[in-house]
Design a protein around this motif. Structure first.
Motif, mmCIF file in Angstrom:
data_model
loop_
_atom_site.group_PDB
_atom_site.id
_atom_site.type_symbol
_atom_site.label_atom_id
_atom_site.label_comp_id
_atom_site.label_asym_id
_atom_site.label_seq_id
_atom_site.Cartn_x
_atom_site.Cartn_y
_atom_site.Cartn_z
ATOM 1 N N ASN A 85 0.803 -1.222 0.018
ATOM 2 C CA ASN A 85 -0.042 0.036 -0.096
ATOM 3 C C ASN A 85 0.628 1.224 0.024
ATOM 4 O O ASN A 85 0.751 2.266 -0.567
ATOM 5 C CB ASN A 85 -1.028 0.064 1.105
ATOM 6 N N ASP A 86 2.073 1.104 0.766
ATOM 7 C CA ASP A 86 2.945 2.370 0.830
ATOM 8 C C ASP A 86 3.628 2.564 -0.633
ATOM 9 O O ASP A 86 3.676 3.608 -1.065
ATOM 10 C CB ASP A 86 4.035 2.252 1.815
ATOM 11 N N VAL A 87 4.075 1.371 -1.110
ATOM 12 C CA VAL A 87 4.316 1.642 -2.439
ATOM 13 C C VAL A 87 3.643 2.109 -3.638
ATOM 14 O O VAL A 87 3.885 2.834 -4.373
ATOM 15 C CB VAL A 87 5.007 0.181 -2.971
ATOM 16 N N ARG A 88 2.073 1.641 -3.298
ATOM 17 C CA ARG A 88 0.999 2.120 -4.316
ATOM 18 C C ARG A 88 1.090 3.510 -4.200
ATOM 19 O O ARG A 88 0.709 4.310 -5.285
ATOM 20 C CB ARG A 88 -0.038 1.608 -3.904
ATOM 21 N N TRP A 89 1.210 4.286 -2.970
ATOM 22 C CA TRP A 89 0.985 5.564 -2.832
ATOM 23 C C TRP A 89 2.309 6.425 -2.605
ATOM 24 O O TRP A 89 2.245 7.744 -2.199
ATOM 25 C CB TRP A 89 0.010 5.940 -1.446
ATOM 26 N N ASP A 90 3.352 5.630 -3.159
ATOM 27 C CA ASP A 90 4.658 6.415 -3.196
ATOM 28 C C ASP A 90 5.191 6.744 -1.766
ATOM 29 O O ASP A 90 5.762 7.851 -1.483
ATOM 30 C CB ASP A 90 4.822 7.601 -4.166
ATOM 31 N N LYS A 91 4.627 6.110 -0.756
ATOM 32 C CA LYS A 91 5.176 6.282 0.569
ATOM 33 C C LYS A 91 6.226 5.467 1.343
ATOM 34 O O LYS A 91 6.630 5.555 2.561
ATOM 35 C CB LYS A 91 3.987 6.317 1.603
ATOM 36 N N ALA A 92 6.647 4.442 0.434
ATOM 37 C CA ALA A 92 7.565 3.418 0.853
ATOM 38 C C ALA A 92 8.833 3.988 1.081
ATOM 39 O O ALA A 92 9.317 4.998 0.392
ATOM 40 C CB ALA A 92 7.903 2.232 -0.078
ATOM 41 N N ALA A 93 9.549 3.736 2.253
ATOM 42 C CA ALA A 93 10.866 4.328 2.305
ATOM 43 C C ALA A 93 11.881 3.634 1.409
ATOM 44 O O ALA A 93 11.916 2.237 0.938
ATOM 45 C CB ALA A 93 11.360 3.773 3.826
ATOM 46 N N GLU A 94 12.891 4.289 1.217
ATOM 47 C CA GLU A 94 13.996 3.939 0.195
ATOM 48 C C GLU A 94 14.967 2.838 0.909
ATOM 49 O O GLU A 94 15.135 2.795 2.137
ATOM 50 C CB GLU A 94 14.937 4.743 -0.203
ATOM 51 N N LEU A 95 15.039 1.641 -0.030
ATOM 52 C CA LEU A 95 16.032 0.415 0.760
ATOM 53 C C LEU A 95 17.299 0.734 0.719
ATOM 54 O O LEU A 95 17.780 1.438 0.051
ATOM 55 C CB LEU A 95 15.695 -0.867 -0.145
ATOM 56 N N GLN A 145 -9.787 -0.741 9.769
ATOM 57 C CA GLN A 145 -9.058 0.473 10.316
ATOM 58 C C GLN A 145 -9.199 1.419 9.210
ATOM 59 O O GLN A 145 -8.611 2.657 9.253
ATOM 60 C CB GLN A 145 -7.491 0.096 10.339
ATOM 61 N N GLY A 146 -9.769 1.448 8.130
ATOM 62 C CA GLY A 146 -9.898 2.061 7.062
ATOM 63 C C GLY A 146 -9.443 2.071 6.007
ATOM 64 O O GLY A 146 -9.199 3.061 4.916
ATOM 65 N N MET A 147 -8.470 1.133 5.670
ATOM 66 C CA MET A 147 -7.706 0.875 4.745
ATOM 67 C C MET A 147 -8.513 0.457 3.137
ATOM 68 O O MET A 147 -9.219 -0.265 3.514
ATOM 69 C CB MET A 147 -6.480 0.110 4.827
#
Length: 367
Positions: A85-95, A145-147
């Motif tokens: 979900n974070d990747v989908r919304w460009d919120k994932a932290a860089e590895l 939780q609303g996701m």
């Protein structure tokens, strides 16, 4: 330690039970590996071992063992979905260099398929409910939780289908569907009656709850989404929900009419939606209707399904189309006055009779 080496170490520790083993630590390692392994085969292998491991099942601690494993799969899928979900919304932290992404770089579909494949023939069928139930609980909790998980609806359907199949196979495995609840004491052995059956029913109730939470999310989404609430989709969704509840009725029928409010909400909401479409309602009831009306089935499972049909059909009694009755053909009514005489230019035509033969009785011959 690399994930593959950690997996080998964990699998060895799962082979035997020892009094000194740290079970919470073992399960914590398993949960971590489920979110880091990038090879679907290794994911399936780990799942299979978790469902058969002597270290976990040789000395089960009542419900604690299956509930712990449900938590393992619940935590793993929660982490994987949050990452996607974070990747989908460009919120994932860089590895960081050398860091493995959550889920091992697999797509969500690949990850779930690998877990489901691990619930194989090497483990008892009822234990499959532990893994699948944990996955469904994770999805239901995130929706609560609303996701927004509409993008993962196909994943949920796959898990639900696997769960229903696993429950059916679990019942066949202990011949539970062959025995009426009133006859359990007669046909089941003492150990099965007081240990296996209560444990199984607790697992089935947990699976029912997880499935119901998922279906509740589907119903809420249907009520609030213009696309799902459309005439082409809403009755189909409602029918599928009622079909799912029908397959689970062997559980809910034992819980009684006041089982739990979430199930009542899902059941009545689906009926309310389907009732707005009488043709679809009629089609649904014909699908679930008993093959032989007016006869009591001999098989307990068939009797349960018949009861579901009767309880559900009564909700549609006011919306179903009336049956079409065939009317017998009758001769057309006689004309009240004789037809007009033919024109003079048609001498070949015979003068018409004064009455219509089908309607007029034959005259008595005068002597």
């Amino acid at each position: 330690m690399p994930a593959d080496r950690l997996l080998s170490t964990l699998l060895r520790s799962l082979q035997t039970y020892t009094d000194q083993q740290d079970t919470p630590r073992i399960l914590g390692t398993a949960s971590s590996l489920l979110t880091s392994l990038g090879n679907p085969h290794n994911l399936s292998l780990l799942t299979s071992h978790l469902l058969t491991a002597p270290a976990l099942w040789d000395r089960p601690e009542g419900l604690r063992t299956p509930l712990r494993l449900i938590s393992v799969f619940h935590s793993a899928l929660t982490a994987v979905i949050n990452h996607h979900n974070d990747v989908r919304w460009d919120k994932a932290a860089e590895l960081l260099p050398g860091q493995t992404p959550i889920g091992g770089g697999l797509s969500l579909d690949e990850w779930v398929r690998a877990i489901v494949a691990g619930a194989d023939e090497r483990s008892q069928r009822w234990r499959h409910l532990v893994a699948l139930g944990g996955l469904l609980v994770a999805i239901g909790s995130l929706e609560e939780q609303g996701m927004e998980l509409y993008w993962a609806s196909g994943i949920r359907k796959r898990i639900e289908g696997a769960l229903v199949r696993a429950m059916n196979l679990a019942l066949v495995e202990i011949s539970f569907s062959e025995i009426d609840s009133a006859e359990e004491a007669t046909f089941l052995e003492e150990e099965a009656l007081h240990k296996t059956v209560p444990l199984l029913w607790n697992l089935l109730k947990a699976a029912l709850f997880a499935t119901t939470i998922t279906l509740r999310g589907v119903m809420i989404r249907t009520l609030g989404d213009k696309t799902l609430a459309g005439d082409a989709v809403a009755p189909v969704v409602a029918s599928q929900v009622l079909q799912t509840l029908r397959h689970l009725y062997f559980i809910t029928s034992r819980l009684g009419p006041a089982g739990f409010s979430q199930h009542t909400f899902v059941y009545l909401t689906a009926i309310d939606i389907l009732s707005a479409y009488p043709p679809h309602s009629d089609k649904f009831l014909k699908i679930i209707a008993p093959p032989h009306l007016g006869q009591i089935p001999r098989h307990p499972l068939d009797r349960t399904l018949d009861l579901y049909f009767l309880n559900t059909a009564e909700h549609f009694s006011l919306v179903l189309p009336l049956p079409q009755t065939k009317t017998s053909s009758s001769p057309p009514p006689c004309p009240t006055s004789p037809p007009a005489s033919p024109p003079p230019s048609s001498p070949s035509l015979k003068p018409p009779t004064a009455s219509c033969s089908p309607c007029s009785p034959p005259r008595n011959q005068q002597r």
